[in-house]
Design an enzyme around this catalytic site. Structure first.
Site, PDB file in Angstrom:
ATOM      1  N   ARG A  58      62.180  28.712  44.110  1.00 14.34           N
ATOM      2  CA  ARG A  58      63.109  28.126  43.146  1.00 14.34           C
ATOM      3  C   ARG A  58      62.427  27.287  42.079  1.00 14.34           C
ATOM      4  NH1 ARG A  58      65.814  29.122  47.415  1.00 14.34           N
ATOM      5  NH2 ARG A  58      63.927  28.344  48.360  1.00 14.34           N
ATOM      6  N   THR A  59      61.564  26.390  42.497  1.00 15.91           N
ATOM      7  CA  THR A  59      61.039  25.432  41.517  1.00 15.91           C
ATOM      8  C   THR A  59      60.228  26.164  40.453  1.00 15.91           C
ATOM      9  OG1 THR A  59      61.004  23.743  43.217  1.00 15.91           O
ATOM     10  CG2 THR A  59      59.726  23.291  41.242  1.00 15.91           C
ATOM     11  N   HIS A 137      59.233  14.533  44.292  1.00 15.43           N
ATOM     12  CA  HIS A 137      59.654  15.800  43.673  1.00 15.43           C
ATOM     13  C   HIS A 137      60.745  15.427  42.664  1.00 15.43           C
ATOM     14  CE1 HIS A 137      60.533  19.897  43.013  1.00 15.43           C
ATOM     15  NE2 HIS A 137      60.792  20.317  44.243  1.00 15.43           N
TER      16      HIS A 137
HETATM   17  C1  NCD Z   1      61.697  21.518  48.443  1.00 13.59           C
HETATM   18  C2  NCD Z   1      60.247  21.121  48.310  1.00 13.59           C
HETATM   19  O1  NCD Z   1      59.409  21.954  47.967  1.00 13.59           O
HETATM   20  O2  NCD Z   1      59.996  19.949  48.530  1.00 13.59           O
HETATM   21  N1  NCD Z   1      61.955  22.776  47.914  1.00 13.59           N
HETATM   22  C3  NCD Z   1      62.338  22.864  46.606  1.00 13.59           C
HETATM   23  O3  NCD Z   1      61.601  22.534  45.706  1.00 13.59           O
HETATM   24  N2  NCD Z   1      63.585  23.296  46.367  1.00 13.59           N
HETATM   25  C4  NCD Z   1      62.253  21.346  49.781  1.00 13.59           C
HETATM   26  C5  NCD Z   1      61.546  21.959  50.942  1.00 13.59           C
HETATM   27  O4  NCD Z   1      60.573  22.705  50.778  1.00 13.59           O
HETATM   28  O5  NCD Z   1      62.001  21.716  52.050  1.00 13.59           O
END
Ligand code: NCD
Length: 310
Positions: A58-59, A137
């Protein structure tokens, strides 16, 4: 006035409440403009570099989609740990100098806390932290705020339960700090060994947040407007057995949602492992797929602002 031009985003505390508000408002504008079919060219001729030393779907994709939707271009190392020169021993500082020559903005994910700061200090283009180990994050926190405001209509006056691995989960570190700008109560639900770091809890309380710590999810869900569920962060455990002790400790099912406060919104940064059963997906409470989509609008806003395109 866009005060984010040329700025880095390493921790959510880098942004004031007004700046957070400005990003959310810009994201809402972009959402509407995309929905009306407009094709944006605000970042025409600009280049984003995405460098990911840890897995991501996603990111990375939502940052890349965001840049494309702004008319910009993207260069990318998806498996930086193995396929970039880091595998040959290149330092973050050297990577920074090189990347700054190739791109106008850099988005990095890295397993080491503080690595985004190190990159930003050495790069003379804006750096956005897409996750530094168990640190922060911040862009996830922005899209979480955007989603909570959308789902609930406001950020003030909410009770938010954060559930799962609050020690290693970077999303909850950034989100709790972000929420502290508003009048909120937090129920931190975790096994004692995976509790939110004490220094962060103290920081939140000092900022006026009512914080309750518990390991009892059902009790917290009785009063939650929002339940923010997180994955046990397997990659941060030293041994597989250590991880297995906690895997599955909290599982949200449709039954759990029925017993919770009526109307509770269920969020999750994703990916989920087993902490939300699929029978929750079709309930109106399930906001996590809408949340993931919101990432594009919020990241568009952030990129356009740090690039000075608006
Ligand atoms: C998260 C992360 O990478 O911290 N994922 C994300 O970016 N949507 C959450 C996770 O990995 O649990």
């Amino acid at each position: 006035m866009n005060s984010l031009k040329n700025r880095d985003l390493i921790g959510i505390a880098d942004l004031s409440k007004d700046e957070i508000r400005a990003v959310l408002a810009q994201a809402a504008e972009f959402e509407q403009r995309l929905a009306s079919g407009e094709v944006l060219r605000l970042c025409d001729g600009r280049i984003l570099a995405t460098v990911f030393y840890e897995p991501s779907t996603r990111t990375r994709l939502s940052f890349e989609s965001a840049m494309h939707r702004l008319g910009g271009r993207v260069i990318s190392v998806a498996e930086a740990r193995t396929s970039s020169s880091a595998a040959k021993g290149e330092t973050i500082e050297d990577s920074a100098r090189m990347l700054a020559g190739y791109a106008d903005v850099i988005v990095q994910r890295h397993p080491v806390v503080g690595s985004a700061r190190a990159l930003a200090d050495a790069a003379d283009v804006p750096v956005i932290n897409a996750g530094d180990g168990a640190g922060e994050h911040p862009t996830q926190a922005l899209l979480d705020l955007y989603t909570i405001e959308r789902e609930k209509g406001a950020l003030d006056g909410l009770t938010v339960a954060m559930v799962g691995d609050l020690k290693n989960g970077r999303t909850v570190h950034s989100l709790s700090r972000a929420l502290a700008h508003w009048r909120v109560e937090l129920d931190l639900v975790a096994p004692p060994e995976l509790a939110m770091p004490a220094a962060l809890v103290a920081e939140l309380r000092a900022r006026g947040v009512v914080v309750r710590e518990t390991s009892n999810m059902d009790e917290a869900l009785q009063r939650a407007d929002v339940a923010y569920i997180t994955r046990i962060q397997q990659e941060r455990f030293i041994t597989p057995d250590e991880y297995l002790k906690y895997k599955g400790v909290y599982i949200i099912t449709a039954d759990v949602v029925r017993r919770a406060r009526a109307g509770v919104s269920i969020l999750h940064p994703l990916p989920r492992v087993d902490e939300i059963a699929v029978d929750v997906d079709d309930l109106p409470n399930a906001a996590y797929f809408r949340q993931a989509r919101n990432g594009v609008y919020v990241r568009m806003a952030l990129l356009a602002m740090v690039l000075g395109a608006i």
